[in-house]
Design a protein around this motif. Structure first.
Motif, PDB file in Angstrom:
ATOM      1  N   HIS A 187       3.404   3.200   4.056  1.00 52.21           N
ATOM      2  CA  HIS A 187       3.551   2.149   4.375  1.00 52.21           C
ATOM      3  C   HIS A 187       2.924   1.042   4.806  1.00 52.21           C
ATOM      4  N   ALA A 188       1.686   0.026   4.836  1.00 48.77           N
ATOM      5  CA  ALA A 188       0.758  -1.041   5.701  1.00 48.77           C
ATOM      6  C   ALA A 188       1.872  -1.670   6.132  1.00 48.77           C
ATOM      7  N   ALA A 189       2.024  -2.105   6.937  1.00 45.13           N
ATOM      8  CA  ALA A 189       3.062  -2.488   7.571  1.00 45.13           C
ATOM      9  C   ALA A 189       2.485  -3.890   8.637  1.00 45.13           C
ATOM     10  N   ALA A 243      -0.607   1.862   9.842  1.00 43.71           N
ATOM     11  CA  ALA A 243      -0.089   2.595   8.537  1.00 43.71           C
ATOM     12  C   ALA A 243       1.456   2.970   9.672  1.00 43.71           C
ATOM     13  N   VAL A 244       2.483   2.872   8.736  1.00 40.43           N
ATOM     14  CA  VAL A 244       4.291   3.580   9.352  1.00 40.43           C
ATOM     15  C   VAL A 244       4.188   4.973   7.919  1.00 40.43           C
ATOM     16  N   GLY A 259      -3.276   0.680   8.200  1.00 40.29           N
ATOM     17  CA  GLY A 259      -2.894   0.191   7.242  1.00 40.29           C
ATOM     18  C   GLY A 259      -3.664  -0.144   5.884  1.00 40.29           C
ATOM     19  N   HIS A 260      -2.863   0.127   4.794  1.00 39.06           N
ATOM     20  CA  HIS A 260      -3.402   0.447   3.462  1.00 39.06           C
ATOM     21  C   HIS A 260      -4.099   1.417   3.307  1.00 39.06           C
ATOM     22  N   GLY A 271       0.723  -1.144   0.153  1.00 45.40           N
ATOM     23  CA  GLY A 271      -0.054   0.607   0.301  1.00 45.40           C
ATOM     24  C   GLY A 271       0.858   0.954  -0.174  1.00 45.40           C
ATOM     25  N   ALA A 272       1.945   1.567  -0.766  1.00 43.36           N
ATOM     26  CA  ALA A 272       2.411   2.653  -0.675  1.00 43.36           C
ATOM     27  C   ALA A 272       2.165   3.844  -1.707  1.00 43.36           C
TER      28      ALA A 272
END
Length: 440
Positions: A328-330, A360-361, A383-384, A314-315
Protein backbone atom coordinates in the motif's frame (compact mmCIF):
# COMPACT_ATOMS: atom_id res chain seq x y z
CA UNK A 1 10.31 -12.12 -13.26
CA UNK A 2 6.73 -13.06 -13.98
CA UNK A 3 4.67 -14.16 -16.95
CA UNK A 4 1.06 -14.72 -15.93
CA UNK A 5 2.17 -15.94 -12.53
CA UNK A 6 5.26 -15.86 -10.33
CA UNK A 7 7.47 -18.08 -12.45
CA UNK A 8 11.08 -18.95 -11.62
CA UNK A 9 13.80 -16.88 -13.31
CA UNK A 10 14.83 -17.82 -16.85
CA UNK A 11 17.43 -20.57 -17.00
CA UNK A 12 20.98 -19.33 -17.49
CA UNK A 13 21.44 -21.18 -20.79
CA UNK A 14 18.22 -19.74 -22.21
CA UNK A 15 19.12 -16.28 -20.99
CA UNK A 16 22.58 -16.28 -22.53
CA UNK A 17 21.32 -17.68 -25.82
CA UNK A 18 18.42 -15.25 -26.06
CA UNK A 19 20.03 -12.11 -24.72
CA UNK A 20 23.71 -12.39 -25.52
CA UNK A 21 23.52 -10.03 -28.46
CA UNK A 22 21.78 -7.46 -26.31
CA UNK A 23 24.28 -7.63 -23.47
CA UNK A 24 21.66 -8.06 -20.78
CA UNK A 25 23.42 -10.95 -19.05
CA UNK A 26 26.10 -8.55 -17.85
CA UNK A 27 23.78 -5.69 -17.01
CA UNK A 28 23.09 -6.66 -13.40
CA UNK A 29 24.74 -8.58 -10.55
CA UNK A 30 23.91 -12.25 -10.18
CA UNK A 31 20.66 -13.37 -8.61
CA UNK A 32 22.41 -14.81 -5.57
CA UNK A 33 24.21 -11.54 -4.93
CA UNK A 34 20.99 -9.57 -5.09
CA UNK A 35 18.71 -11.98 -3.26
CA UNK A 36 21.13 -12.50 -0.36
CA UNK A 37 22.81 -9.16 0.34
CA UNK A 38 23.86 -10.28 3.81
CA UNK A 39 25.91 -13.09 2.28
CA UNK A 40 27.40 -10.62 -0.19
CA UNK A 41 28.46 -8.39 2.70
CA UNK A 42 30.17 -11.33 4.37
CA UNK A 43 27.63 -11.88 7.14
CA UNK A 44 27.32 -15.37 8.56
CA UNK A 45 23.56 -15.39 8.16
CA UNK A 46 22.12 -16.29 4.78
CA UNK A 47 19.64 -13.40 4.94
CA UNK A 48 19.49 -10.04 6.71
CA UNK A 49 17.35 -9.68 9.80
CA UNK A 50 14.06 -7.90 10.33
CA UNK A 51 14.29 -4.58 12.08
CA UNK A 52 12.29 -4.05 15.28
CA UNK A 53 9.13 -2.13 14.46
CA UNK A 54 8.46 1.30 15.95
CA UNK A 55 5.80 1.11 18.64
CA UNK A 56 2.93 1.68 18.91
CA UNK A 57 1.72 0.11 15.68
CA UNK A 58 1.21 2.79 13.04
CA UNK A 59 4.42 4.74 13.63
CA UNK A 60 6.59 5.09 10.52
CA UNK A 61 10.21 3.98 10.22
CA UNK A 62 12.08 6.91 8.67
CA UNK A 63 15.65 5.65 8.91
CA UNK A 64 17.81 6.65 5.91
CA UNK A 65 18.56 2.98 5.20
CA UNK A 66 14.98 2.63 3.93
CA UNK A 67 15.28 5.48 1.42
CA UNK A 68 16.12 4.92 -2.26
CA UNK A 69 19.71 6.17 -2.44
CA UNK A 70 22.49 6.40 -5.02
CA UNK A 71 23.94 3.09 -3.82
CA UNK A 72 20.70 1.06 -4.13
CA UNK A 73 18.60 2.77 -6.82
CA UNK A 74 18.61 4.64 -10.11
CA UNK A 75 16.28 6.49 -12.45
CA UNK A 76 15.47 4.52 -15.60
CA UNK A 77 16.94 6.06 -18.78
CA UNK A 78 13.63 5.93 -20.65
CA UNK A 79 13.62 7.19 -24.23
CA UNK A 80 12.60 10.84 -24.15
CA UNK A 81 9.52 12.12 -25.91
CA UNK A 82 9.56 15.65 -27.35
CA UNK A 83 7.86 16.88 -24.16
CA UNK A 84 10.72 15.43 -22.05
CA UNK A 85 13.66 16.99 -23.89
CA UNK A 86 13.91 20.18 -21.83
CA UNK A 87 13.72 18.34 -18.50
CA UNK A 88 16.04 15.56 -19.66
CA UNK A 89 14.07 12.84 -17.86
CA UNK A 90 10.55 11.50 -18.27
CA UNK A 91 8.02 13.08 -15.89
CA UNK A 92 6.18 10.17 -14.29
CA UNK A 93 4.01 9.39 -11.30
CA UNK A 94 2.94 5.91 -10.14
CA UNK A 95 5.92 4.28 -11.82
CA UNK A 96 5.31 0.68 -12.89
CA UNK A 97 8.04 -1.69 -14.14
CA UNK A 98 7.96 -5.43 -14.69
CA UNK A 99 9.87 -8.20 -16.42
CA UNK A 100 8.13 -10.92 -18.42
CA UNK A 101 9.23 -14.03 -20.27
CA UNK A 102 8.22 -13.70 -23.91
CA UNK A 103 9.49 -16.29 -26.37
CA UNK A 104 12.03 -17.49 -23.81
CA UNK A 105 13.60 -14.04 -23.47
CA UNK A 106 13.22 -11.28 -20.88
CA UNK A 107 11.09 -8.30 -21.82
CA UNK A 108 10.97 -5.36 -19.44
CA UNK A 109 8.07 -2.91 -19.60
CA UNK A 110 7.63 0.48 -17.97
CA UNK A 111 4.68 2.84 -17.74
CA UNK A 112 3.13 5.35 -15.36
CA UNK A 113 0.99 8.44 -15.05
CA UNK A 114 1.90 11.09 -17.60
CA UNK A 115 1.21 14.84 -18.02
CA UNK A 116 0.89 17.03 -21.08
CA UNK A 117 3.16 19.96 -21.94
CA UNK A 118 2.07 23.16 -20.26
CA UNK A 119 0.45 21.51 -17.24
CA UNK A 120 2.23 21.07 -13.93
CA UNK A 121 0.35 17.89 -13.05
CA UNK A 122 -1.60 15.07 -14.66
CA UNK A 123 -4.81 17.09 -14.28
CA UNK A 124 -7.36 18.29 -15.18
CA UNK A 125 -6.55 16.27 -18.29
CA UNK A 126 -3.72 14.26 -19.77
CA UNK A 127 -3.28 12.46 -23.05
CA UNK A 128 -3.15 8.79 -22.18
CA UNK A 129 -0.87 5.86 -21.52
CA UNK A 130 2.69 5.47 -22.80
CA UNK A 131 4.69 2.22 -22.67
CA UNK A 132 8.46 1.69 -22.87
CA UNK A 133 10.21 -1.66 -23.44
CA UNK A 134 13.74 -2.99 -22.98
CA UNK A 135 15.69 -6.24 -22.85
CA UNK A 136 17.58 -5.04 -19.79
CA UNK A 137 16.64 -3.05 -16.71
CA UNK A 138 19.54 -0.72 -17.43
CA UNK A 139 18.33 -0.17 -20.99
CA UNK A 140 18.33 0.90 -23.68
CA UNK A 141 14.66 1.71 -23.05
CA UNK A 142 12.63 2.46 -26.17
CA UNK A 143 9.08 3.68 -26.58
CA UNK A 144 6.88 0.79 -27.68
CA UNK A 145 6.63 0.72 -31.47
CA UNK A 146 3.10 1.91 -32.20
CA UNK A 147 3.91 3.31 -35.64
CA UNK A 148 2.29 0.38 -37.43
CA UNK A 149 -0.93 0.90 -35.45
CA UNK A 150 -1.19 4.69 -35.71
CA UNK A 151 1.19 6.06 -38.37
CA UNK A 152 2.07 9.65 -37.65
CA UNK A 153 0.86 9.54 -34.04
CA UNK A 154 3.16 9.99 -31.06
CA UNK A 155 5.25 6.86 -30.64
CA UNK A 156 4.64 4.79 -27.53
CA UNK A 157 1.14 6.10 -26.80
CA UNK A 158 -0.89 2.89 -26.56
CA UNK A 159 -4.19 4.31 -25.31
CA UNK A 160 -5.76 7.74 -24.93
CA UNK A 161 -9.16 9.43 -24.76
CA UNK A 162 -8.00 10.87 -28.10
CA UNK A 163 -8.63 7.45 -29.66
CA UNK A 164 -12.42 7.65 -29.30
CA UNK A 165 -12.68 7.94 -33.07
CA UNK A 166 -11.43 4.36 -33.39
CA UNK A 167 -14.62 2.96 -31.82
CA UNK A 168 -16.49 0.59 -34.10
CA UNK A 169 -19.61 -1.56 -33.64
CA UNK A 170 -18.55 -4.45 -31.41
CA UNK A 171 -15.17 -2.88 -30.61
CA UNK A 172 -14.88 -0.03 -28.10
CA UNK A 173 -11.52 1.62 -27.53
CA UNK A 174 -12.73 4.58 -25.45
CA UNK A 175 -16.08 4.46 -23.66
CA UNK A 176 -18.23 7.61 -23.41
CA UNK A 177 -17.42 7.95 -19.71
CA UNK A 178 -13.68 8.01 -20.54
CA UNK A 179 -13.84 10.71 -23.21
CA UNK A 180 -12.78 14.31 -22.75
CA UNK A 181 -15.37 16.83 -21.62
CA UNK A 182 -15.47 20.47 -20.59
CA UNK A 183 -16.95 22.60 -17.82
CA UNK A 184 -16.66 26.19 -16.65
CA UNK A 185 -14.63 25.35 -13.55
CA UNK A 186 -11.75 23.41 -15.15
CA UNK A 187 -12.08 23.66 -18.90
CA UNK A 188 -10.91 20.49 -20.63
CA UNK A 189 -11.22 17.48 -18.34
CA UNK A 190 -10.40 13.77 -18.40
CA UNK A 191 -7.26 12.04 -17.10
CA UNK A 192 -5.93 8.50 -16.80
CA UNK A 193 -3.82 7.40 -13.85
CA UNK A 194 -1.59 4.58 -12.62
CA UNK A 195 -1.46 2.18 -15.60
CA UNK A 196 0.05 -1.28 -15.23
CA UNK A 197 0.98 -3.71 -18.02
CA UNK A 198 0.34 -7.41 -17.39
CA UNK A 199 0.90 -10.59 -19.38
CA UNK A 200 -1.73 -13.17 -18.44
CA UNK A 201 -1.93 -16.55 -20.18
CA UNK A 202 -0.07 -15.23 -23.21
CA UNK A 203 -2.13 -12.05 -23.66
CA UNK A 204 -1.26 -8.44 -22.84
CA UNK A 205 -3.50 -6.34 -20.62
CA UNK A 206 -3.35 -2.84 -19.19
CA UNK A 207 -5.25 -1.99 -16.03
CA UNK A 208 -5.56 1.72 -15.27
CA UNK A 209 -7.80 4.30 -13.64
CA UNK A 210 -9.71 7.27 -14.96
CA UNK A 211 -8.79 10.09 -12.58
CA UNK A 212 -10.70 12.60 -10.50
CA UNK A 213 -11.45 14.92 -13.43
CA UNK A 214 -13.17 12.26 -15.54
CA UNK A 215 -16.91 11.82 -16.05
CA UNK A 216 -16.63 8.61 -14.02
CA UNK A 217 -13.68 7.87 -11.77
CA UNK A 218 -12.42 4.33 -11.39
CA UNK A 219 -10.50 1.33 -12.70
CA UNK A 220 -10.79 -0.29 -16.10
CA UNK A 221 -9.11 -2.96 -18.22
CA UNK A 222 -7.66 -2.79 -21.73
CA UNK A 223 -7.15 -5.95 -23.80
CA UNK A 224 -4.45 -6.14 -26.48
CA UNK A 225 -5.33 -7.57 -29.85
CA UNK A 226 -1.64 -7.81 -30.71
CA UNK A 227 1.55 -7.41 -28.69
CA UNK A 228 2.58 -5.18 -25.83
CA UNK A 229 2.13 -2.13 -28.09
CA UNK A 230 -1.47 -3.10 -28.85
CA UNK A 231 -3.80 -2.27 -30.41
CA UNK A 232 -5.86 -2.23 -27.21
CA UNK A 233 -9.61 -2.24 -26.78
CA UNK A 234 -11.75 -1.82 -23.69
CA UNK A 235 -12.89 -4.93 -21.81
CA UNK A 236 -16.61 -5.70 -21.99
CA UNK A 237 -17.13 -5.09 -18.29
CA UNK A 238 -16.11 -1.43 -18.60
CA UNK A 239 -18.27 -0.32 -21.52
CA UNK A 240 -20.63 1.58 -19.20
CA UNK A 241 -18.61 2.19 -16.04
CA UNK A 242 -15.47 1.39 -14.04
CA UNK A 243 -15.20 -1.83 -12.04
CA UNK A 244 -17.32 -2.09 -8.88
CA UNK A 245 -20.15 0.09 -7.74
CA UNK A 246 -20.10 3.85 -7.17
CA UNK A 247 -19.92 5.40 -3.72
CA UNK A 248 -19.24 8.80 -2.15
CA UNK A 249 -15.55 9.60 -2.27
CA UNK A 250 -12.79 11.75 -3.68
CA UNK A 251 -12.62 15.56 -3.95
CA UNK A 252 -15.77 17.64 -3.59
CA UNK A 253 -15.87 18.47 -7.29
CA UNK A 254 -16.60 14.83 -8.24
CA UNK A 255 -20.28 14.47 -9.09
CA UNK A 256 -22.39 12.15 -6.92
CA UNK A 257 -22.40 8.67 -8.43
CA UNK A 258 -19.23 9.23 -10.45
CA UNK A 259 -16.69 7.83 -7.96
CA UNK A 260 -15.77 4.13 -8.15
CA UNK A 261 -12.84 2.10 -6.85
CA UNK A 262 -9.46 3.40 -8.05
CA UNK A 263 -5.86 2.21 -8.51
CA UNK A 264 -6.67 -1.16 -10.08
CA UNK A 265 -3.97 -3.83 -10.30
CA UNK A 266 -3.86 -7.47 -11.42
CA UNK A 267 -2.56 -10.51 -9.60
CA UNK A 268 -2.53 -13.78 -11.56
CA UNK A 269 -1.55 -17.28 -10.51
CA UNK A 270 -2.12 -20.45 -12.50
CA UNK A 271 -5.42 -20.18 -14.34
CA UNK A 272 -6.86 -17.55 -12.01
CA UNK A 273 -6.57 -13.77 -11.98
CA UNK A 274 -7.80 -11.12 -9.57
CA UNK A 275 -8.39 -7.40 -9.74
CA UNK A 276 -6.74 -5.69 -6.76
CA UNK A 277 -8.30 -2.36 -5.81
CA UNK A 278 -7.47 0.52 -3.50
CA UNK A 279 -7.31 0.11 0.26
CA UNK A 280 -8.61 -3.41 0.95
CA UNK A 281 -10.73 -4.69 -1.93
CA UNK A 282 -10.27 -7.33 -4.62
CA UNK A 283 -12.38 -9.26 -7.13
CA UNK A 284 -11.84 -12.36 -9.21
CA UNK A 285 -11.80 -12.01 -12.98
CA UNK A 286 -13.98 -14.18 -15.18
CA UNK A 287 -12.10 -16.86 -17.07
CA UNK A 288 -12.21 -14.75 -20.25
CA UNK A 289 -10.84 -11.67 -18.40
CA UNK A 290 -13.61 -9.50 -19.87
CA UNK A 291 -15.13 -8.61 -16.51
CA UNK A 292 -14.96 -9.42 -12.82
CA UNK A 293 -17.15 -12.15 -11.34
CA UNK A 294 -20.45 -10.58 -10.22
CA UNK A 295 -20.86 -10.23 -6.47
CA UNK A 296 -23.09 -8.25 -4.14
CA UNK A 297 -20.11 -6.82 -2.27
CA UNK A 298 -16.45 -6.90 -3.29
CA UNK A 299 -14.42 -9.12 -0.94
CA UNK A 300 -11.84 -7.54 1.34
CA UNK A 301 -8.31 -8.57 2.22
CA UNK A 302 -7.98 -9.69 5.83
CA UNK A 303 -5.61 -7.05 7.16
CA UNK A 304 -4.15 -5.69 10.37
CA UNK A 305 -5.30 -2.07 10.16
CA UNK A 306 -3.81 0.89 11.94
CA UNK A 307 -5.94 2.59 14.57
CA UNK A 308 -7.23 4.84 13.21
CA UNK A 309 -6.83 3.54 9.67
CA UNK A 310 -5.88 6.24 7.13
CA UNK A 311 -6.83 6.19 3.47
CA UNK A 312 -4.46 3.91 1.57
CA UNK A 313 -3.70 3.84 -2.16
CA UNK A 314 -1.83 1.85 -4.78
CA UNK A 315 -2.62 -1.67 -3.57
CA UNK A 316 -0.48 -4.37 -5.23
CA UNK A 317 0.08 -8.07 -4.51
CA UNK A 318 3.44 -9.77 -5.15
CA UNK A 319 4.41 -13.37 -4.40
CA UNK A 320 7.90 -14.35 -3.30
CA UNK A 321 9.26 -17.27 -1.33
CA UNK A 322 5.81 -18.84 -1.19
CA UNK A 323 4.35 -15.81 0.60
CA UNK A 324 1.97 -13.09 -0.55
CA UNK A 325 3.01 -9.47 -0.06
CA UNK A 326 0.30 -6.78 -0.01
CA UNK A 327 1.65 -3.32 -0.78
CA UNK A 328 0.00 0.00 0.00
CA UNK A 329 0.96 3.65 -0.36
CA UNK A 330 0.47 5.60 2.87
CA UNK A 331 1.23 9.21 3.75
CA UNK A 332 3.70 9.40 6.61
CA UNK A 333 2.65 12.53 8.50
CA UNK A 334 4.83 14.37 10.97
CA UNK A 335 3.56 15.96 14.17
CA UNK A 336 4.85 17.00 17.57
CA UNK A 337 4.94 14.20 20.14
CA UNK A 338 4.04 14.86 23.81
CA UNK A 339 7.74 14.99 24.71
CA UNK A 340 8.42 17.62 22.05
CA UNK A 341 10.10 15.29 19.58
CA UNK A 342 8.89 14.76 16.02
CA UNK A 343 6.41 11.94 15.59
CA UNK A 344 6.20 10.20 12.20
CA UNK A 345 3.13 8.03 11.69
CA UNK A 346 0.60 6.77 9.16
CA UNK A 347 -2.09 9.02 10.56
CA UNK A 348 -5.20 10.37 8.86
CA UNK A 349 -5.06 14.13 8.13
CA UNK A 350 -5.50 16.29 11.20
CA UNK A 351 -4.54 19.50 12.91
CA UNK A 352 -0.79 19.71 13.43
CA UNK A 353 -0.07 16.84 11.05
CA UNK A 354 2.08 17.58 8.01
CA UNK A 355 2.56 15.29 5.01
CA UNK A 356 6.20 14.19 5.06
CA UNK A 357 6.78 11.16 2.83
CA UNK A 358 4.62 8.97 0.62
CA UNK A 359 5.81 5.56 1.87
CA UNK A 360 5.45 1.96 0.81
CA UNK A 361 3.99 -0.14 3.63
CA UNK A 362 3.80 -3.91 3.24
CA UNK A 363 2.23 -6.92 4.98
CA UNK A 364 2.76 -10.65 4.38
CA UNK A 365 0.42 -13.65 4.37
CA UNK A 366 0.29 -17.35 3.53
CA UNK A 367 -2.77 -16.85 1.31
CA UNK A 368 -3.77 -14.24 -1.25
CA UNK A 369 -6.80 -13.12 0.74
CA UNK A 370 -4.92 -13.12 4.07
CA UNK A 371 -4.90 -12.85 6.98
CA UNK A 372 -2.00 -10.43 6.53
CA UNK A 373 0.56 -9.55 9.18
CA UNK A 374 1.03 -6.15 10.72
CA UNK A 375 2.44 -3.75 8.14
CA UNK A 376 5.99 -2.46 8.12
CA UNK A 377 7.72 0.41 6.33
CA UNK A 378 9.38 -1.17 3.30
CA UNK A 379 10.51 2.04 1.60
CA UNK A 380 10.52 5.70 2.61
CA UNK A 381 9.13 7.90 -0.16
CA UNK A 382 8.56 4.83 -2.34
CA UNK A 383 4.78 4.71 -2.20
CA UNK A 384 2.42 3.79 -5.05
CA UNK A 385 4.87 1.30 -6.45
CA UNK A 386 5.18 -2.34 -7.43
CA UNK A 387 7.64 -5.10 -6.61
CA UNK A 388 9.11 -7.25 -9.40
CA UNK A 389 11.85 -9.76 -10.14
CA UNK A 390 14.47 -9.13 -12.82
CA UNK A 391 15.73 -11.67 -15.35
CA UNK A 392 18.39 -12.95 -12.94
CA UNK A 393 16.07 -13.32 -9.94
CA UNK A 394 16.96 -10.01 -8.28
CA UNK A 395 14.23 -8.16 -6.40
CA UNK A 396 13.26 -4.56 -7.15
CA UNK A 397 10.64 -1.95 -6.34
CA UNK A 398 9.64 1.14 -8.25
CA UNK A 399 9.35 4.69 -6.88
CA UNK A 400 8.53 8.14 -8.23
CA UNK A 401 9.01 10.71 -5.40
CA UNK A 402 5.63 12.34 -4.93
CA UNK A 403 5.76 16.01 -6.03
CA UNK A 404 2.31 16.93 -4.68
CA UNK A 405 3.22 17.35 -1.03
CA UNK A 406 5.84 16.63 1.58
CA UNK A 407 9.59 16.19 1.22
CA UNK A 408 9.78 16.03 -2.57
CA UNK A 409 7.49 19.02 -3.12
CA UNK A 410 10.08 21.38 -1.63
CA UNK A 411 11.32 23.84 -4.31
CA UNK A 412 14.89 22.64 -3.73
CA UNK A 413 13.91 19.04 -4.58
CA UNK A 414 10.98 19.30 -6.98
CA UNK A 415 13.26 18.96 -10.03
CA UNK A 416 14.14 15.44 -8.87
CA UNK A 417 10.54 14.41 -8.18
CA UNK A 418 8.11 12.55 -10.47
CA UNK A 419 10.71 10.21 -11.97
CA UNK A 420 10.70 6.58 -13.18
CA UNK A 421 12.88 5.12 -10.42
CA UNK A 422 13.76 1.57 -9.35
CA UNK A 423 15.35 0.48 -6.08
CA UNK A 424 16.82 -2.87 -5.07
CA UNK A 425 15.02 -4.92 -2.44
CA UNK A 426 16.30 -7.42 0.09
CA UNK A 427 14.45 -10.42 1.49
CA UNK A 428 14.88 -11.40 5.12
CA UNK A 429 14.38 -15.04 4.24
CA UNK A 430 11.91 -17.74 5.21
CA UNK A 431 12.33 -16.87 8.89
CA UNK A 432 11.92 -13.09 8.63
CA UNK A 433 9.55 -13.13 5.64
CA UNK A 434 10.01 -9.44 4.94
CA UNK A 435 10.99 -7.36 1.92
CA UNK A 436 12.72 -4.03 2.46
CA UNK A 437 14.44 -1.45 0.32
CA UNK A 438 18.04 -2.67 0.40
CA UNK A 439 19.59 -1.31 3.55
CA UNK A 440 23.22 -0.31 3.95
Amino acid sequence: MIDNTNRPPIGRRTLLAGAGALGVAAALPTASAQANPATRRGHAAACPENWPDPEPYGLADTRPDLWPRDDNSFVLPLELRPRDKERGVVWMRDTYVNCFVVGGRPLYVATGTSRVPGLGAAAPWNDGIFVWVSRSLRGPWRLADTTGIRPGAERGKVWSPEFAGENRPGRTVVAPWQQYWHDDAFGKRGNVWAPEVHHVRGRWYIVACMGDHSRKVGSFLLVSEGGVAGPYRLAEGNLDKPFGESFIGGPSFIAPGAYHHIDGSIYAEGHDAWLVLHNDLYAKFRADMEDIVPTTDLPKFQQSPYSPEPYLEGAYVFKHGGKYYLLHAAWNRSSVAPDGSTRYAYDPPGTGRTQYQYDAVVAVADRFEGPYSRRWTAGVGAGHNNFFTDHAGGLWATFFRNPNAGYWSDPSRIANAAVPGVVRLEWTGPEGERLYVRRR
